[in-house]
Write a protein that holds these residues in place. Structure first.
Motif, short mmCIF file in Angstrom:
data_model
loop_
_atom_site.label_atom_id
_atom_site.label_comp_id
_atom_site.label_asym_id
_atom_site.label_seq_id
_atom_site.Cartn_x
_atom_site.Cartn_y
_atom_site.Cartn_z
N ARG A 114 0.35 -14.18 -18.01
CA ARG A 114 -0.69 -13.50 -18.25
C ARG A 114 -1.80 -14.19 -17.88
N GLU A 115 -1.72 -15.53 -17.73
CA GLU A 115 -2.88 -16.14 -17.02
C GLU A 115 -3.38 -15.94 -15.64
N ILE A 116 -1.83 -15.57 -14.84
CA ILE A 116 -2.19 -15.08 -13.57
C ILE A 116 -2.57 -14.02 -13.27
N ALA A 117 -2.26 -12.94 -14.07
CA ALA A 117 -2.63 -11.59 -14.06
C ALA A 117 -4.02 -11.52 -14.41
N TRP A 118 -4.56 -12.44 -15.36
CA TRP A 118 -6.07 -12.76 -15.79
C TRP A 118 -6.88 -12.70 -14.53
N LEU A 119 -6.46 -14.19 -13.89
CA LEU A 119 -7.09 -14.69 -12.67
C LEU A 119 -7.11 -13.65 -11.65
N LEU A 120 -6.10 -12.98 -11.12
CA LEU A 120 -5.94 -12.18 -9.97
C LEU A 120 -6.60 -10.69 -10.31
N ALA A 126 -11.17 -7.25 -0.56
CA ALA A 126 -10.86 -5.94 -0.14
C ALA A 126 -9.71 -5.93 1.14
N GLN A 127 -9.94 -6.97 1.94
CA GLN A 127 -8.70 -7.06 2.99
C GLN A 127 -7.65 -7.55 2.53
N MET A 128 -7.78 -8.47 1.53
CA MET A 128 -6.31 -8.78 0.89
C MET A 128 -5.64 -7.52 0.19
N GLU A 129 -6.44 -6.82 -0.32
CA GLU A 129 -5.81 -5.75 -1.06
C GLU A 129 -5.27 -4.86 -0.14
N ARG A 130 -5.74 -4.56 0.96
CA ARG A 130 -5.47 -3.27 1.98
C ARG A 130 -4.17 -4.17 2.62
N TRP A 131 -4.00 -5.45 2.78
CA TRP A 131 -2.89 -5.98 3.34
C TRP A 131 -1.54 -5.96 2.45
N LEU A 132 -1.82 -6.26 1.22
CA LEU A 132 -0.95 -6.13 0.05
C LEU A 132 -0.45 -4.76 0.06
N GLU A 133 -1.21 -3.94 0.07
CA GLU A 133 -0.79 -2.43 0.00
C GLU A 133 0.01 -2.14 1.24
N GLU A 134 -0.13 -2.62 2.34
CA GLU A 134 0.72 -2.16 3.53
C GLU A 134 2.08 -3.02 3.12
N CYS A 135 2.02 -4.03 2.66
CA CYS A 135 3.21 -4.79 2.12
C CYS A 135 4.16 -4.03 1.43
N GLU A 156 -6.83 -6.74 -11.00
CA GLU A 156 -6.01 -5.72 -10.30
C GLU A 156 -5.28 -5.75 -9.10
N THR A 157 -5.88 -7.26 -8.31
CA THR A 157 -5.14 -7.60 -7.11
C THR A 157 -3.65 -7.90 -7.37
N GLY A 158 -3.28 -8.60 -8.37
CA GLY A 158 -2.17 -9.15 -9.09
C GLY A 158 -1.27 -8.03 -8.91
N ASP A 159 -1.70 -6.63 -9.51
CA ASP A 159 -0.49 -5.62 -9.43
C ASP A 159 -0.25 -5.07 -8.04
N ARG A 160 -0.64 -5.60 -7.03
CA ARG A 160 -0.19 -5.18 -5.58
C ARG A 160 0.63 -6.16 -5.19
N LEU A 161 0.73 -7.45 -5.84
CA LEU A 161 1.83 -8.64 -5.37
C LEU A 161 3.17 -7.88 -5.37
N PRO A 162 3.96 -8.12 -4.32
CA PRO A 162 5.56 -7.75 -4.35
C PRO A 162 6.28 -8.99 -5.28
N LEU A 163 7.09 -8.18 -6.05
CA LEU A 163 7.78 -8.94 -7.03
C LEU A 163 9.38 -8.88 -6.51
#
Length: 337
Positions: A68-74, A8-17, A76-83
């Motif tokens: 796909r394997e990274i999206a599976w591992l991460l 949850a903390q990681m996701e909040r941080w990624l949302e701030e990014c 919904e958090t993977g959707d927050r990663l900056p690209l």
């Protein structure tokens, strides 16, 4: 004193990014053909720096999407990663005032003063000058090095975050196989397995199933492609019974070599069955016959006589022979020895 880092903390941080990209002053990123180790090591190293008090640090995936394997591992958090494909992050990447930290690669370390640090598990390349804040060790996975940095700093991943870290270690060490696992990988796995509360064998099997489900040739060629000085090297991982259009693969190799002006471009076709890596075949595109012959000699020598010429013109190594790794081959191919 240990501090728990939760998903949850990681996701909040990624949302701030994502919400305030203009405040990012340091990007932590892997190479341009991101695999599980690349993405997780950059995410975890950026988080480590943030949790230890550095401001404006964000991870960056140098792609327009997650494999796909990274999206599976991460999840919904993977959707927050900056690209890097997102315009706001592309601008940060192009901004010379934004520092860079590299994980799972080091080539740019010799090219720009923007690089503030490197965490890599590949051999140090000739002529690469690394910044002081670097850790380069020839181990199985860059994520192992980052995980041990977390441990030394007293950062404790929760179950989900530990699963991400463990998954990346397993992915790059082929499930902690003896040929790819070093003491640092084993130490990271020993720390992470109880934290992740997961069976490591089952997790690796699920990751590999996701990885091997991909069949599109262009995607397979690009997903694990690395570029070095005068050398391109792709690894295509497929199921043992998967059909692969070899003439089309050879055409991709030659087209890529010409487009990038490489003297040499290799593709390793790695076939897997239930027991793991069953066989691998190397295909070579070269600027000259002499370059081709030199590369073939390097491969034959590295395989200790276990490579045979296949009917489709590749160098074929069966399980039981000396299976090779890109990490070991690249320095040999760059020097021609």
């Amino acid at each position: 004193m240990e501090r728990t880092v939760t998903v949850a903390q990681m996701e909040r941080w990624l949302e701030e990014c994502q919400a305030y990209p203009e405040q990012i002053t340091c990007l932590v990123m892997g190479h341009t053909a991101p695999d599980t180790d690349t993405v997780v090591s950059s995410l975890a190293e950026a988080a480590r720096r943030t949790w230890l008090g550095e401001c404006g640090v964000a991870p960056l995936v140098q792609s327009d999407r997650l494999p796909r394997e990274i999206a599976w591992l991460l999840g919904e958090t993977g959707d927050r990663l900056p690209l890097a494909a997102q315009p706001e992050f592309a601008r940060r990447l192009d901004d010379p005032s934004v520092g860079l930290v590299l994980t799972d690669h080091q080539e740019e370390g010799a090219l720009t003063p923007r690089v503030m640090g490197v965490v890599d598990h590949h051999p140090r390349l000739p002529g690469v000058i690394l910044p002081a804040d670097s850790e380069v060790a020839t181990v199985g996975a860059a994520t192992s090095l980052v995980a041990l940095r977390w441990q030394r700093a007293g950062l404790l991943p929760d179950t989900t975050v530990a699963r991400w870290l463990l998954g990346a270690v397993l992915a790059d060490t082929e499930g902690l196989s003896p040929s790819k696992t070093r003491s640092e990988d084993a130490a990271a796995a020993r720390w992470l397995i109880p934290l992740a509360e997961v069976d490591a064998v089952a997790l690796f099997a699920d990751l590999r199933d996701q990885l091997l489900a991909e069949t599109d040739l262009e995607t397979l060629f690009r997903r694990d492609y690395r570029s070095f000085a005068g050398l391109g090297f792709a690894i295509l991982k497929v199921r043992a019974d998967a059909p692969v259009d070899i003439p089309a693969l050879k055409a991709l190799l030659e087209t890529d070599r010409r487009r990038q002006g490489q003297r040499l471009c290799l593709a390793k076709l790695a076939r897997y069955d239930a027991a793991g890596l069953r066989e691998e075949t190397y295909y070579i595109a070269a600027a000259t016959p002499a370059e081709y012959a030199r590369a073939a000699e390097v491969l034959q020598a590295a395989a200790a006589g276990t490579a045979q010429l296949s009917a489709d013109g590749g160098l074929h190594i069966l399980r039981g022979g000396r299976l090779l790794s890109r990490k070991r081959l690249v320095p040999l191919l760059l020097t021609g020895k």
